[in-house]
Design an enzyme around this catalytic site. Structure first.
Site, PDB file in Angstrom:
ATOM      1  N   ARG A   4       0.847  -1.196   0.000  1.00  0.00           N
ATOM      2  CA  ARG A   4       0.000   0.000   0.000  1.00  0.00           C
ATOM      3  C   ARG A   4       0.884   1.249   0.000  1.00  0.00           C
ATOM      4  O   ARG A   4       1.492   1.593   1.008  1.00  0.00           O
ATOM      5  CB  ARG A   4      -0.911   0.000   1.228  1.00  0.00           C
ATOM      6  CG  ARG A   4      -2.001  -1.035   1.157  1.00  0.00           C
ATOM      7  CD  ARG A   4      -2.780  -1.147   2.447  1.00  0.00           C
ATOM      8  NE  ARG A   4      -3.279   0.144   2.910  1.00  0.00           N
ATOM      9  CZ  ARG A   4      -4.298   0.288   3.762  1.00  0.00           C
ATOM     10  NH1 ARG A   4      -4.916  -0.788   4.230  1.00  0.00           N
ATOM     11  NH2 ARG A   4      -4.687   1.478   4.142  1.00  0.00           N
ATOM     12  N   ASP A  52       1.945   5.260  -0.232  1.00  0.00           N
ATOM     13  CA  ASP A  52       1.434   6.508   0.320  1.00  0.00           C
ATOM     14  C   ASP A  52       1.103   7.512  -0.773  1.00  0.00           C
ATOM     15  O   ASP A  52       1.448   7.325  -1.942  1.00  0.00           O
ATOM     16  CB  ASP A  52       2.477   7.134   1.265  1.00  0.00           C
ATOM     17  CG  ASP A  52       2.645   6.353   2.561  1.00  0.00           C
ATOM     18  OD1 ASP A  52       1.709   5.616   2.931  1.00  0.00           O
ATOM     19  OD2 ASP A  52       3.713   6.483   3.186  1.00  0.00           O
ATOM     20  N   TYR A  85      11.967  -1.198  -3.985  1.00  0.00           N
ATOM     21  CA  TYR A  85      11.691   0.202  -4.283  1.00  0.00           C
ATOM     22  C   TYR A  85      12.951   0.877  -4.826  1.00  0.00           C
ATOM     23  O   TYR A  85      14.079   0.440  -4.563  1.00  0.00           O
ATOM     24  CB  TYR A  85      11.274   0.957  -3.022  1.00  0.00           C
ATOM     25  CG  TYR A  85       9.859   0.719  -2.558  1.00  0.00           C
ATOM     26  CD1 TYR A  85       8.838   1.609  -2.896  1.00  0.00           C
ATOM     27  CD2 TYR A  85       9.532  -0.377  -1.768  1.00  0.00           C
ATOM     28  CE1 TYR A  85       7.537   1.407  -2.459  1.00  0.00           C
ATOM     29  CE2 TYR A  85       8.234  -0.590  -1.328  1.00  0.00           C
ATOM     30  CZ  TYR A  85       7.238   0.304  -1.678  1.00  0.00           C
ATOM     31  OH  TYR A  85       5.950   0.104  -1.247  1.00  0.00           O
ATOM     32  N   ARG A 102      11.374   6.027   3.079  1.00  0.00           N
ATOM     33  CA  ARG A 102      11.664   7.465   3.022  1.00  0.00           C
ATOM     34  C   ARG A 102      12.454   7.941   4.237  1.00  0.00           C
ATOM     35  O   ARG A 102      13.227   8.894   4.139  1.00  0.00           O
ATOM     36  CB  ARG A 102      10.374   8.248   2.859  1.00  0.00           C
ATOM     37  CG  ARG A 102       9.735   8.036   1.487  1.00  0.00           C
ATOM     38  CD  ARG A 102       8.668   9.061   1.184  1.00  0.00           C
ATOM     39  NE  ARG A 102       7.427   8.797   1.866  1.00  0.00           N
ATOM     40  CZ  ARG A 102       6.634   9.731   2.375  1.00  0.00           C
ATOM     41  NH1 ARG A 102       6.989  11.008   2.301  1.00  0.00           N
ATOM     42  NH2 ARG A 102       5.501   9.406   2.943  1.00  0.00           N
TER      43      ARG A 102
END
Length: 284
Positions: free
Chosen positions: A61, A63, A124, A212
């Site tokens: 999921r 952001d 990622y 992040r």
């Protein structure tokens, strides 16, 4: 927890991508905010002429503002709906979906498949440039500008101290009842010929804001504000450090999700639902 497909239904795997710039994340939200899940479910309901919504389950999921190139989801459809529409479903979705989200493949999933719980890793990429002139305007929605020169070697040295299974509480936004123990399988940075630094981050799973936050810590090392051993010290403390900034979402893209062989899907599905603890950790 059982994950059996209801009788009369077929589980369908979707491979998709999206530009997250105009989305309030993946998951449906109250208040009419635009989300990736909402757009795909609406399109699926429309093109199959169904009275109700078929709910998607996603591998990761994302952001608000985060992109995806290799996202995976599944949906359970009535067998008669799948039989009637599957031959033309991909093209019909292409005609119904907005241009910032695409479904690239639809196929019946093997037994035991769950887009979220069967995954063994997610990969990622985070892209940043330290070019004094800023970001190429054509890439501004996908690359962060950092206005200090970055030492990529120092960042890679720091990244090495974060690999392996750890409690990443210092780099996660805590959620009630959720573990922050993760296995970070890869964290490496490369500067391309265009000057853009791409961080590759792969783990079995990620907790909220983890990628992040890790990038935020590495940027502090890369620009000389912290030594290379600092991110590992923050990790060991297991508490949020105000110096660790959660970098902006637009530089982040979910690139790929990995799954085991078909015969191992069900076992992985079951294993991933177990709440983990570190070796030697007490229950309280």
């Amino acid at each position: 927890m059982s994950d059996e497909v209801e009788p009369g239904h077929v589980r369908v795997r979707l491979d998709l991508s999206y530009d997250g710039s105009e989305f309030s994340g993946w998951a449906k939200q109250a208040g009419g905010r635009r989300t990736v899940q909402g757009e795909i479910e609406d399109a699926l309901r429309t093109v199959t002429r169904s009275p109700g919504t078929y709910e998607l389950t996603v591998a990761g999921r994302t952001d608000s503002g985060v992109h995806a190139r290799g996202q995976v989801a599944h949906v359970d459809l009535p067998r008669e709906v799948w039989a009637e529409h599957h031959g033309k479903l991909l093209k019909r979705l292409a005609g119904r979906l907005p241009r910032d989200v695409r479904v690239w493949a639809l196929r019946e999933a093997p037994a035991g498949f769950n887009a979220r719980f069967s995954a063994v890793w997610r990969r990622y990429a985070y892209r940043v440039t330290d070019n004094p002139g800023g970001v190429d305007p054509l890439l501004r929605g996908h690359v962060l500008w950092h206005d200090w020169p970055l030492d990529v070697d120092a960042m890679n040295e720091a990244a090495g101290g974060l690999l392996g299974e750890h409690d990443f509480a210092a780099y996660c936004k805590k959620r009630e009842g959720a573990t922050t123990i993760r296995t970070l399988q890869e964290l490496s940075l490369v500067r391309g010929e265009d000057g853009i630094v791409t961080a590759t981050v792969r783990a079995d799973a990620f907790c909220h804001n983890m990628v992040r936050s890790l990038i935020g810590a590495l940027l502090f090392v890369g620009d000389g504000h912290r030594p290379p051993d600092w991110p590992a010290k923050v990790l060991a403390a297991r508490v949020r450090d105000s110096a660790v900034h959660v970098v902006r979402p637009h530089g982040l893209t979910l690139e790929e999700v990995g799954y085991p062989a078909d015969e191992q899907l069900a076992a992985r599905n079951k294993e991933a639902r177990n709440k983990r603890s570190l070796p030697g950790a007490g229950c309280c």
